[in-house]
Design a protein around this motif. Structure first.
Motif, short mmCIF file in Angstrom:
data_model
loop_
_atom_site.label_atom_id
_atom_site.label_comp_id
_atom_site.label_asym_id
_atom_site.label_seq_id
_atom_site.Cartn_x
_atom_site.Cartn_y
_atom_site.Cartn_z
N TRP A 84 10.40 -2.41 3.58
CA TRP A 84 10.01 -3.25 4.73
C TRP A 84 10.18 -4.72 4.41
CZ3 TRP A 84 10.06 -1.04 9.16
CH2 TRP A 84 9.78 0.32 9.25
N THR A 112 17.95 15.82 1.87
CA THR A 112 16.55 15.39 1.89
C THR A 112 15.80 15.89 3.11
OG1 THR A 112 17.26 13.32 2.88
CG2 THR A 112 16.89 13.32 0.51
N PRO A 165 11.81 11.67 -11.01
CA PRO A 165 11.49 11.09 -9.70
C PRO A 165 11.41 9.57 -9.78
CG PRO A 165 9.56 12.21 -10.63
CD PRO A 165 10.73 12.53 -11.50
N ILE A 166 11.60 8.92 -8.66
CA ILE A 166 11.57 7.46 -8.63
C ILE A 166 10.23 6.98 -9.17
CG2 ILE A 166 10.72 7.29 -6.21
CD1 ILE A 166 13.48 5.10 -7.63
N HIS A 188 8.32 15.05 5.55
CA HIS A 188 8.38 13.64 5.16
C HIS A 188 9.83 13.17 5.11
CE1 HIS A 188 7.01 9.93 3.26
NE2 HIS A 188 8.05 10.04 2.47
N PHE A 221 12.64 -6.91 6.89
CA PHE A 221 12.18 -7.97 7.79
C PHE A 221 12.41 -9.37 7.26
CE2 PHE A 221 10.49 -4.43 9.98
CZ PHE A 221 10.61 -4.83 11.30
N TRP A 266 15.90 -13.49 8.29
CA TRP A 266 15.68 -14.94 8.46
C TRP A 266 16.46 -15.78 7.46
CZ3 TRP A 266 13.14 -15.96 12.78
CH2 TRP A 266 12.42 -14.90 13.32
N TYR A 299 12.44 11.14 3.44
CA TYR A 299 12.60 10.49 2.14
C TYR A 299 13.11 9.06 2.30
CZ TYR A 299 13.93 9.76 -2.72
OH TYR A 299 14.03 9.27 -3.98
N ILE A 355 8.72 1.88 -0.68
CA ILE A 355 8.39 1.68 0.74
C ILE A 355 8.13 0.20 1.02
CG2 ILE A 355 6.68 2.14 2.54
CD1 ILE A 355 6.24 4.86 1.25
N ILE A 356 7.34 -0.41 0.13
CA ILE A 356 7.01 -1.83 0.35
C ILE A 356 8.28 -2.68 0.28
CG2 ILE A 356 5.76 -3.81 -0.60
CD1 ILE A 356 3.62 -1.77 -1.54
N TYR A 401 18.58 7.90 -4.02
CA TYR A 401 18.80 9.35 -4.11
C TYR A 401 19.51 9.72 -5.41
CZ TYR A 401 20.05 14.13 -3.10
OH TYR A 401 20.18 15.49 -3.17
N TYR A 440 7.12 5.48 -5.72
CA TYR A 440 7.54 5.72 -4.33
C TYR A 440 6.94 4.66 -3.42
CZ TYR A 440 9.18 8.43 -0.38
OH TYR A 440 9.84 8.83 0.75
N ARG A 441 5.69 4.27 -3.72
CA ARG A 441 5.03 3.24 -2.90
C ARG A 441 5.80 1.93 -2.93
NH1 ARG A 441 -0.82 4.20 -5.61
NH2 ARG A 441 -1.71 5.59 -4.03
#
Lengths: 56, 552
Positions: free
Chosen positions: B309, B146, B297-298, B218, B313, B317, B220, B305-306, B288, B301-302
């Motif tokens: 994160w 990648t 393709p996935i 970028h 995060f 907890w 990946y 990413i969301i 991958y 893609y957005r």
């Protein structure tokens, strides 16, 4: 130094703020129109049938 | 393999091995009279064994220039094999410990074969041996492809792979001798922990150095998941293993934390080991290999990413849900519960993203068992994350905690998600790595698929039934307000399910043995010579220069 209640109060307020702020930040980044093209390219590049060799 | 290293790298390798050997012998001397010494000898012997392999080719000619214009895949190949070896051993031990619960006599009166010693060999063996080696092997592959860059050097990947396996060997042998910190998934003692920190820092450095050399601007998303896995596991490992050894020549250590703080640190570690070792790393694999195998393709893609994160995060907890109804402050328990529930969003986003990627490629899922493994993994990932969020609710947890339901839940994740995505990815990867047109037998993959699915379903349903019966029997009172059932009554009720569980595990074990055979045959059988297919294969680098013959 700090008592239990102070720390609890801090974690409850600050924790809420920064997690919400970060979530908004991530969503803005993901949906920023200018990023659309590079995301699409990244997703496509994985399945492309390029030669299996590093780019020099 | 050694001949591909440069002369300088071989020299450094020899120096590192001599240092490790010396440390091993020093441990054996300082720790005489303690099990510490046994581990000293094991370390020395391990370094010696690697040294023998190195010395056999130490004066081979320098690798051909062309070699450095290819990706460096040797550590990936060895990692795949090591992963499968650990998988077969650790799953066999899993079947053994499962059988021990049904037939306790199977310890054969040997201390090392008692349940308490064998169980961590199973858990560490599958998580770290099977899963960890698969993660290291695939991460090197994905990272290079990648970023379109070669690994920065050829020595540090070997250091990571072999150093990591030394840690696994120390862990497994230590458990059999009764050495443990008694922390779930963090049982190895202080010296093994210190060694893993060194290995892990080098691992992260490889990632950063390769990214610094990347040709593709970028990064990946799969790399983000792999990096989160490496970075967070380092943090978790260091904090949870802060301990003071009894003495420098003694294996035993005491944790820096005590009481409920220790419990919270341990389950912050434990749950995030699930999150970042067993989820984040394997999601990297999924993002991958699934699009690659499906040829699509996935889906979004957005969304990847969301959810990255979100998972990164929020998981941090959730650990306190392991400590409902304990001395842990109530608000911390609630915090863990709420975050566990919110986690369902990014988890289902990932599972949904994977399944939607397959939309339009369902005919491939039907025909190709390798892709079907990955699809099944995504489904089980959705099931296990839903179940996990549900079980984290305090009221549900009051029924499920300390019962076999927990064991069932873990195995939906471990068998259904982690192992399935690993099998799918390794099956896809093996022909690419060894430059074969296909696997030895597609039919055996099919057999493996159904064995794995049947094994998982039998296992999980047995544990769900057993766990809920157990939980209900524990909380049944008679009109006088005393417990209706004794502990022994619950064991009798669970016995049939224990037998079913061992059988499900046996099916799963049979599957991985078949996988090992299939992959071994793919590697060892010579590639078929076919004009049409041959032109489609990458060009083999030219053979190294011939050795100078004596008397030449």
């Amino acid at each position: 130094m700090f008592d239990h209640d102070t720390i609890v109060g801090f974690s409850k307020s600050f924790g809420l703020l920064y997690l919400v702020a970060m979530s908004i930040g991530v969503v803005i980044y993901a949906f920023w129109p200018a990023n659309k093209k590079q995301f699409e390219r990244a997703a496509e590049s994985v399945v492309s049938d390029d030669e299996d060799r590093p780019w020099l | 393999m050694i001949a591909q290293l440069t002369a300088l790298e071989r020299t450094y390798a020899a120096i590192i091995l001599v240092v490790i050997m010396c440390v091993g012998v020093a441990m054996a001397v300082v720790g005489r009279g303690d099990l510490f010494a046994v581990h000293g000898w094991i370390i020395a012997a391990y370094a010696m064994a690697v040294m023998v392999v190195l010395l056999r080719d130490i004066d081979a000619p320098e690798p051909w220039e062309e070699h450095f214009r290819e990706y460096y895949d040797d550590p990936t190949k060895v990692g795949i094999i090591l992963s499968l070896i650990w998988g077969v051993i650790a799953m066999a031990i899993g079947v053994w410990v499962a059988s021990l619960l049904a037939w306790p006599d199977l310890t054969f009166d040997a201390a090392w074969a008692s349940f308490g010693r064998l169980r961590p060999v199973h858990t560490s063996g599958v998580i770290f041996g099977f899963g960890g080696n698969a993660l290291i092997a695939t991460s090197f592959h994905v990272l290079q492809r990648t970023t379109r860059a070669r690994l920065p050097d050829q020595l540090s990947p070997w250091f990571v792979l072999l150093g990591y396996n030394l840690f696994c060997v120390l862990a497994a042998t230590g458990y059999l001798m009764g050495m443990t910190q008694s922390k779930e998934y963090a049982e190895p003692e202080w010296y093994a922990d210190l060694w893993l920190v060194v290995v892990w820092v080098v691992y992260f450095a490889i990632y950063i150095r390769t990214l610094a050399r990347r040709r593709e601007p970028h990064i990946y998303v799969a790399n983000w998941y792999y990096m989160a896995f490496i970075l967070v596991v380092a943090i978790l490992h260091i904090v949870n293993n802060l301990a003071v050894p009894v003495s420098i020549g003694h294996a035993k250590s005491y944790s820096l934390f005590s009481g409920v703080q220790d419990a919270m640190t341990q389950w912050w570690y434990g749950h995030n080991a699930v999150a970042f070792f067993l989820t984040s790393g394997f999601l990297g694999m999924m993002y991958y290999y699934l699009p690659k195998r499906a040829g699509r393709p996935i889906y979004s893609y957005r969304m990847s990413i969301i959810s990255f994160w979100g998972i990164t995060f929020m998981y941090m907890w959730a650990g306190s849900h392991h400590l409902h109804y304990t001395a842990l402050p109530h608000w911390v328990q609630t915090l863990g519960m709420v975050f566990s529930l919110v986690l369902l969003v990014p988890s289902w986003a990932s599972a949904g993203n994977a399944l939607l990627t397959l939309n339009g490629a369902w005919h491939k899922v039907r025909d190709d068992a390798v892709l079907r493994f990955m699809m099944l993994a995504a489904i089980f990932y959705g099931i296990t994350t839903f179940e996990g969020s549900f079980m984290a609710i305090r009221a549900v947890n009051s029924l499920s905690h300390y019962t076999d339901w927990t064991v069932g839940h873990v195995h939906v994740g471990a068998l259904g998600w982690v192992a399935m995505i690993t099998f799918g990815s390794l099956y896809a990867l093996v022909p690419w790595m060894w430059k074969r047109p296909a696997l030895y037998s597609a039919r055996l993959v099919e057999v493996h698929f159904w064995l794995a699915l049947a094994g998982t379903v039998v296992y999980v349903f047995a544990m769900w039934n057993s766990g809920i019966i157990q939980g209900l029997m524990w909380r049944t009172y008679d009109p006088n307000g005393t417990l209706t059932y004794s502990f022994l009554d619950t064991l009798v009720a669970m016995h049939p399910y224990y037998i079913a569980r061992a059988f499900g595990g046996l099916l799963f074990l049979t599957g991985i043995v078949i996988a090992f055979y299939n992959i071994w045959m793919t590697i060892t059988l010579p590639a078929p010579v076919d004009e049409g297919a041959a032109s489609d294969l990458p060009v083999e680098p030219p053979a190294p220069r011939a050795w100078a013959q004596a008397g030449e």
